[in-house]
Every structure is written in C-alpha cells, then in structure tokens.
Design an enzyme around this catalytic site. Structure first.
Site, mmCIF file in Angstrom:
data_model
loop_
_atom_site.group_PDB
_atom_site.id
_atom_site.type_symbol
_atom_site.label_atom_id
_atom_site.label_comp_id
_atom_site.label_asym_id
_atom_site.label_seq_id
_atom_site.Cartn_x
_atom_site.Cartn_y
_atom_site.Cartn_z
ATOM 1 C CG ASP A 20 18.328 0.600 -17.045
ATOM 2 O OD1 ASP A 20 18.039 0.039 -18.121
ATOM 3 O OD2 ASP A 20 18.861 0.012 -16.081
ATOM 4 N NE ARG A 100 20.959 4.340 -5.097
ATOM 5 C CZ ARG A 100 21.606 4.671 -6.193
ATOM 6 N NH1 ARG A 100 21.710 5.930 -6.557
ATOM 7 N NH2 ARG A 100 22.148 3.746 -6.952
ATOM 8 C CG ASP A 129 20.434 1.156 -4.839
ATOM 9 O OD1 ASP A 129 20.780 1.471 -3.682
ATOM 10 O OD2 ASP A 129 21.253 0.882 -5.737
ATOM 11 C CB SER A 183 25.664 -2.815 -12.454
ATOM 12 O OG SER A 183 25.029 -1.884 -11.616
#
Ligand code: ARG
Length: 409
Positions: A20, A100, A129, A183
């Site tokens: 991605d 994050r 996220d 994932s």
C-alpha cells in the site's frame, strides 16, 4: 482529496514498506507531482530495513528516512500504558494504538525540519489508525495538511492484484512469495492480526496466525520462573540482570512466547462504530502487565488501588480512541505517575502452558504487615477494634432495617 497540492509541495509519508504505502509514493507523485519523503519508523517489527529503504527509493521517494524509535516507544508510550494497566476490552494491550502517536510525532518533526506542508499515511477509512494518525497530527501541528489516499475518492484500486499490477508497471518490487492472507502490524509491544478467515468469528484461528507465541500444544511441559524487577513502575531487570527497555521486551517476548503466553482473540468495538475480530499476541507485555499489577497490590493502599482501577478504563479509551496527545490523557498520566514512586520491587512469575502466574512479590515499600495479617500466635491485630468497627460500619443498615420493620415492608 481536494488538497490543492502542487509541484512545489513536499509530503512526508508514514512508510511501512508494504505494498500500500509503496504504491502511495508513486501514486502521489503522479497525481500531484510533488516530492515525497518516506519515513520508516522502527518500533521493533523485526524487519530488515535496508531492502525496504531501497523499495521506497524505487517507488520514487525523493528521500527515505529510517528511524530507530524502539527505546522511545517503550519508555515514552508503552511503559506509561503499562503503569496505567491499559488493556482495551480486557484483552488488547494496545501495541498498534500506542505506536501511532509516536509515528505521527516523528512525521511532524520531519515535516518541520524538511519544510514539508503535508503528511500522508496509508490507513483506511474504516479503521482506528486513521483517527490516531489524524488526531495526533492535528494536536501537534494544527495547520498541517493530512492526506490519506486509501480513503480518498481518487484511489482507484479495487484489489490487491490491481495494486501489484500498478507496482509492476512502475518497477516497484512486489512480494514474490504468496503472502499470508492477513493484515499484520507488529512491534516490540505485540502484534495485531486480522482479515482472511479470521473475519468469521466462529472459526478457530489457524496455525498460520501464530507469530510471537507458540500454540499451547507446542509449549514445554516444564515451567520457567522469571523474576522481574521494577523501579518506580518501570521494569528494569530480569533475574537480577539489568537490561535496557528493548532488552527486557526482547527477553520476555522470547520466554513468554515459548510458553504460549499473551495471545487473545477479541471481537472488539472500533471507534468508527463497527465490531471487528482481531487476534493479538503480546507475550512480553502480558508478563509485565500481570507482574506490575501484582507489585501494585503489595505497595498501594486500598483506596488508591481501587480508584486507579476505575480510571484505567478511561486511560485505555484515550489511547484506543487516538487521543494520546490530549489534556485528559496527560492529566490521567500525572495521576498514575504520582502513584508509581513506590512501585519498586520484584515479582516472581511462573510461565507455564499459556499462563503467567505471579507466585512471589517483595518490595521495600510493601504494606503487607505479617504481625497484622497472621493467624498464628504472633498476631498483633486488636480483635476488639474489629467488633467496634462492625458496629459503626453496619449502623446505617441497622437503622434502615428498623424503619422497614416498623413499616412492615
Ligand atoms: N484493531 C487494532 C487497533 O485498532 C489493530 C489495528 C491494526 N491491525 C492490523 N492487523 N493491521 O488498534
């Protein structure tokens, strides 16, 4: 994405090295013609950074910055969360959620240094996220533009295959082996695993969903004992050996993983309103959490301990909800830290068949008084005062019962 970016703009991208974010580099460059600075943050995902750096360059990044943030991650984010006993919905130790805000802070730092006016990330529009990235950036750099291609209308890719096709066309290295259909997000605090067959909450997670933790069936038949030393709420040594934060997590991830500790299967409430099913592994963090809790039980007075338990739920939500850089989270942290001054001592843990069992604890600040607790001849507790205590403690009940009796309720 009506960002109005032009050639002269510079974008800092949170680059993971995956498909991605590699495609995002090329895609942003094609769409806006501006230069992309890729930031690759090492939180202990255990990957070789060199090939990922090359990949970002191949995708067209004008600059690639690799930053080892492992110690900062543990000291500044995980250990405060540990002291607060932050565990979402009773099962998730927040490895992803804690990473994050740190990555976002690093992106803002790089953007300021490099004179960039936009930050991009690869989070989707239905996850937590995106909220954590966006809110952290908003709190630290209010005027910064935020770009999330995967949730934009212009992002035309409908499948992974289409992205691979695009990457091939632009000479971006693509995964050669068939990847696991999950994932994943991994760091020193744990790994989050979702998608594929796990989307069916009735299905047992298959063997290929085990990463840091062994299946119980494969764990040793003999337990291991480990003594963890804490200083002011922070783990500092293992079996008497002083280790760095990274050293502690590496050691406990290993040991805990061998014994099948710290795996959980959670149907969780996402911030955006949906339920999702995710598997978490956090062997080291789980051992530390259970040990820390045990030490607090020894050194904190009852009222502080109970009050802390209640507020820990709020602290946990603030992390999960992307509000790390908020006044409330900081205020709660100040409360937690004020109680950590006496959370020093040792806890002995028995690791066996998926469980981390505290079997011993000691501290110079222990509030455990044997002469008061014992049922032996050394007992110093004044039993008479117990009788007086009951009389007063139960007085409201007695008064209430008398009234009820009189009114024949
Ligand atoms: N559900 C977790 C959270 O919101 C993890 C998200 C990322 N998971 C993943 N498998 N990539 O914190």
């Amino acid at each position: 994405m009506s960002e109005g970016l032009t050639r002269s703009d510079r974008i800092v991208l949170a680059y993971s090295g995956g498909l991605d974010t590699s495609v995002i580099i090329k895609w942003l460059e094609e769409l806006y013609g501006c230069s992309i600075i890729a930031v690759l943050a090492d939180l202990g995902q255990g990957e070789d950074m060199k090939p990922l750096e090359e990949k970002a360059k191949a995708a067209g990044a004008s600059k690639v910055i690799v930053k080892d943030l492992r110690e900062e991650f543990l000291k500044g984010f995980c250990f405060p969360a540990l002291a607060a006993h932050a565990v979402y919905e009773g099962k998730y130790l927040l490895a992803t959620a804690l990473g994050r805000p740190l990555i976002a802070r690093e992106l803002v730092k790089v953007a300021e240094k490099e004179g960039a006016n936009a930050i991009a990330h690869g989070a989707t529009g239905k996850g937590n996220d995106q909220v954590r990235f966006d809110c952290s950036i908003m709190a630290l750099s209010p005027e910064m533009k935020i770009i999330a291609p995967l949730r934009s209308e212009e992002w035309g890719f409908k499948s992974r295959e289409e992205e691979i096709e695009y990457a091939r066309r632009h000479n971006i290295p693509v995964p050669v082996t068939k990847e696991r259909p999950y994932s994943l997000d991994k760091n020193l605090w744990g790994i989050s695993i979702e998608c594929g067959i796990l989307e069916d909450p009735w299905k047992e997670p298959p063997d290929d969903t085990y990463f840091m933790v062994r299946r119980i069936e494969d764990t040793p038949d003999k337990p291991d004992y480990v003594v963890i030393g804490f200083e002011k709420g922070v783990p500092v040594n293992i079996n008497g050996e002083t280790l760095s934060p990274v050293g502690i997590l590496e050691r406990l991830n290993d040991l805990g993983g061998i014994h099948g500790i710290g795996r959980s299967d959670l149907v969780e409430n996402r911030l955006v309103g949906i339920k999702s099913r995710e598997i978490y592994e956090a062997p080291g963090a789980t051992v530390l959490w259970l040990a820390h809790r045990e030490l607090e039980a020894l050194v904190l007075d009852r009222e502080s301990l109970h009050f802390k338990e209640a507020m820990s739920l709020k602290y946990t939500e603030m992390i999960y909800y992307g509000l790390w850089f908020s006044k409330l989270r900081e205020a709660l942290d100040a409360f937690v830290q004020s109680l950590q001054v006496r959370v020093s001592g040792e806890v002995r843990m028995k690791l066996y068949k998926g469980q981390a069992i505290p079997v011993g604890r000691r501290s110079p600040y222990s509030l455990y008084d044997l002469s008061l607790a014992t049922y032996s001849a050394e007992d110093a507790f004044d039993h008479k005062s117990g009788e007086h205590f009951c009389r007063l403690w139960g007085l409201p009940l007695k008064v209430g019962a008398r009234v009820r009796y009189r009114r024949q309720e």
